[in-house]
Design an enzyme around this catalytic site. Sequence first.
Site, short mmCIF file in Angstrom:
data_model
loop_
_atom_site.label_atom_id
_atom_site.label_comp_id
_atom_site.label_asym_id
_atom_site.label_seq_id
_atom_site.Cartn_x
_atom_site.Cartn_y
_atom_site.Cartn_z
N ASP A 459 -42.71 -4.86 85.73
CA ASP A 459 -42.73 -4.89 84.27
C ASP A 459 -42.19 -3.55 83.75
O ASP A 459 -41.93 -2.63 84.52
CB ASP A 459 -44.21 -5.07 83.85
N GLU A 462 -37.23 -1.48 81.49
CA GLU A 462 -35.99 -1.36 80.68
C GLU A 462 -35.35 0.02 80.84
O GLU A 462 -34.13 0.08 80.65
CB GLU A 462 -36.33 -1.65 79.22
N ASP A 592 -42.86 -10.70 76.49
CA ASP A 592 -44.05 -10.74 75.63
C ASP A 592 -43.87 -11.67 74.45
O ASP A 592 -43.66 -11.23 73.32
CB ASP A 592 -44.35 -9.32 75.14
#
Length: 907
Positions: A459, A462, A592
Amino acid sequence: MRNLAIVAVALNALSFVSATTLARADIDLVLANREDASPPSEGVVNATQAQLNSCPGYRASNVQTTPYSLTADLTLAGTPCNVYGPDLTSLSLQVTYETASRIHVKIADSAGKRYQVPQDVLPRPPSSNVDAKQAAIRFNYTTNPFTFSIIRVGKVSEVLFSTSKTNPLIFEEQYLRLKTTSLPPNANIYGLGEHSNTFRLPNNNFIRTLWSRDAYSVPPNTNLYGNHPIYFEHRTTGTHGVFLLNSNGMDIKINQETSSKTTSVEYNVIGGILDLYFLAGPSPAQVATQYAQIVGTPAEVQYWALGLHQCRYGYTDYVNVMQVVANYSRAGIPLETMWTDIDYMYKRRTFSIDPQYFPLDRMRAFISALHAAGQHYVMMVDPAVAYQPNQNYPAYDQGVADNAFLRVANGSSFLGVVWPGVVVYPDWFHPNASNYWTGQFTQFFNPNTGLDIDGSWIDMNEPANFCSYPCTDPFGQAILQGLPPPRKTSPPPPNAPIVITKRAQTASGPNLLFPPYAIHTATQSLSDHTANTDIVHYGGVTEYDAHNLFGTMMSVKTHDALLARKPGVRPMVITRSTFAGAGSKVGKWLGDNVSDWPHYVNSIAGMLGFATIYQIPMVGADICGFGGNVSQNLCARWAMLGAFGPFYRNHNELGSVSQEFYRWPMVATAAKNAISMRYRLLDYIYTAFHQAHLDGSPVLNPLFFKYPQDQNTFGIDTQFFYGDSILVSPVTGENAVSVTIYLPKDNFYDFLTYAPIQGTGSMVHLSNVPFTSIPVYIRGGAVIPLRQSSANTTAQLRQLDFEIVVAPGVDGSASGSLYIDDGVSITQTQPTTWVSFSYKSGTLTASGTFASTNKVATVSFLGVSRAPKTVQVNGQRVSSYSYDSGKKVVKALVSIPLSAGFTVRLG
Ligand SMILES: *[C@@H]1O[C@H](CO)[C@@H](O)[C@H](O)[C@H]1NC(C)=O
Ligand SMILES: *[C@@H]1O[C@H](CO)[C@@H](O)[C@H](O)[C@H]1NC(C)=O
Ligand SMILES: *[C@@H]1O[C@H](CO)[C@@H](O)[C@H](O)[C@H]1NC(C)=O
Ligand SMILES: *[C@@H]1O[C@H](CO)[C@@H](O)[C@H](O)[C@H]1NC(C)=O
Ligand SMILES: *[C@@H]1O[C@H](CO)[C@@H](O)[C@H](O)[C@H]1NC(C)=O
Ligand SMILES: *[C@@H]1O[C@H](CO)[C@@H](O)[C@H](O)[C@H]1NC(C)=O
Ligand SMILES: *[C@@H]1O[C@H](CO)[C@@H](O)[C@H](O)[C@H]1NC(C)=O
Ligand SMILES: CC(=O)N[C@H]1CO[C@@H](CO)[C@@H](O)[C@@H]1O
């Protein structure tokens, strides 16, 4: 996952200001926070289209051709326009007919010095050097100014892509523009993800920005987690694909050109080169397989990974986790895999376990018990490592020893803020990064002494950073945001790196923080809420160039680390951030989302993008929604829709109401109904994954992939095919119990009753669809292998025999396939089963390779208009069959070992 604390921080900051007894430290924090919030924009230029179009373009010279290639020098054809920085004066053009259906057009600086996506991140496909005369598409060009077009040749030649004199090529230090104006009006364009827009993109006044971003609630029209600069354009004359292999930030603008009555696609890219691949199709699925030849076919998945997964953020301790598993069993809902979010970590530090709440010996016992029950366990791993010098925190200490973290110019670590507070980030370009990462996995997840996970969930890659650019005070931010502050009792040594990132930039050289062309990122700037773009990775690649690769590089390292732990076993990795090619190693969840009806419906478009365009078919949305509180009705609908997504995981946010499927009897029933269908179809979809692995064939199909001539299908993204032939048409309206769907002109059969349903190419209203059912049809022309029944685990499922369902198409024939292997190994050591079924004139034939101990127990023939006089298996009459004249179904009870080919004939 998003940081709930950020919302609270904003409120706190306001109340600090109004308080009368402000401590000095508080004032500093508020000011720091304010400064972080002001949008920095120095150096940004705002050019008009007219200015851009008055740029000189380039002139081609020294054109050299072979039957399969063309090269030329491109020279600036006039006074530099320098709109967003200096124009490059000389470029090189290289055109290669790599296959009969793929042209590679590369426009680069003639010195070849500019950044390109590294070969080891995305290895380029070899060229077969095909004679241009044999190619399905052609490259055509003019020399002065240089323009080019891609033309489909054949009976009717048509222009697929065409640059023009009026929109000249611009190639500047930090700005590249390439514009095609030749698409038909209202073109059908798909791809250019990651986005949460409709599957068919808006085609006027529309900008797709590609720049990896932690994007809570995944708003449409914004840049999201991953980047896939590939589009498919579909016409009734054929589909083609255009892939721009570039990892820099970019805006891709789609517009209707009023003067020429065409659609335009304009790339605005802030670095790298123009490395374009044109794919001829002409069928949509062929474009998919042609794209897979560039970026790699999807990794094979482990059989169990297609089972039901349960996760949430906020499971308090290991007892809580065990109760969820127990409650699933009690409710009779087949849970295959339990997941744990960052809750298990000690102070949210990656590669750590909380000794009180998730004690190692208890966790080891729990995981063993899960394994003994045929179930699986997956844990979260974040890339950011807590900044914990001299605290005996191995993940930090080893990374420092290996020099494996991202560093700013003076050599100190780049500091950001994520869950554990202040963090550092691995530099995936560093030669030690692989060893470091694999070392952490093999120690922490050691099957004998650590946590014996079955897969990894990655997770925040980015990479995410909760600290706004310029993040001058990460330590203050960590405190403000209530994230575990660094230990105060033992201050860092006097030479500990405290990073205050610079915001100004020198006038000369590229501006890596605020390039003159500002892409439309939803963050305040390129470096906002991520790693600073002026960071130089090991080997000299800047974060400016490689930002969009972070998630994919982490994915590959994690894949390799899992492989090192368990050699030979297909690594199961689910990531958030991806770049083109990620699917060859990992799967992806859609991030999300929120527990509302629009997100539920939009999850179909999200899945279609990844499963059919981007070649990452192991994909799914958080079922019942991540953020917010789900309602019973919505969770029931989503439990059923999710069962027809490749990756099937219920996941929920900290603080939201519990949403395990067993929490409401109606949702439990809905889930059980849908899981029963999913599990019976598990080998069907596993076979589709195998086919995808072989050639990139899509695992999910939008309707137009199967009906490319039917204009009504081009915009549909609320219905889809699961695999090739299972049409899923969920109820989409809020709290609705009816739905209007489109049925193409074709034969269909109800999945549960097998009754024929004639599609006429029109809308069909389905009323009275309860919250425990989902309309699912078999498309005519398919032979579908089903397990005889559902099961509580996929291990049990694999023991069950098969039912083969024959669903004839309009021409009376049908075909299908079945692949069975050991379900886990990369290389099969035992023989596999790979059967082709074909049905014609009353005879089902199974041929191929057979090595299964399962049997075929039932063969069902659908759409049979009269009772058969005989049913023969391999020429021998069988007596145990029935005919239902109402539903037109022949059901033959047989016992055919899947150890040899066979025929079943209706007489
Ligand atoms: C650029 O121009 C657009 C349209 O005229 C305007 O909306 C925008 O505010 C301008 N941006 C800057 C940074 O000047
Ligand atoms: C190729 O370009 C030339 C101009 O250079 C033009 O005359 C010709 O019609 C083009 N061919 C096709 C098939 O469009
Ligand atoms: C499990 O089910 C029991 C009995 O219904 C309930 O009391 C408990 O709260 C549930 N726990 C979890 C974690 O679901
Ligand atoms: C790799 O790590 C080792 C220590 O584990 C270190 O000695 C070496 O300098 C590192 N390599 C580089 C290129 O930093
Ligand atoms: C390195 O630079 C940062 C600012 O980017 C500064 O905060 C830090 O003190 C510097 N470290 C050293 C060792 O000079
Ligand atoms: C969700 O429900 C919980 C518990 O009832 C409540 O505290 C929370 O505010 C709700 N969240 C939202 C977004 O409505
Ligand atoms: C699952 O196990 C339960 C007993 O725990 C059993 O009643 C049920 O029939 C099983 N379900 C399937 C699909 O095998
Ligand atoms: C908005 C959003 O939905 N977020 C994820 C969640 O699931 C679907 C859509 O909801 C995806 O397309 C999306 O990326």
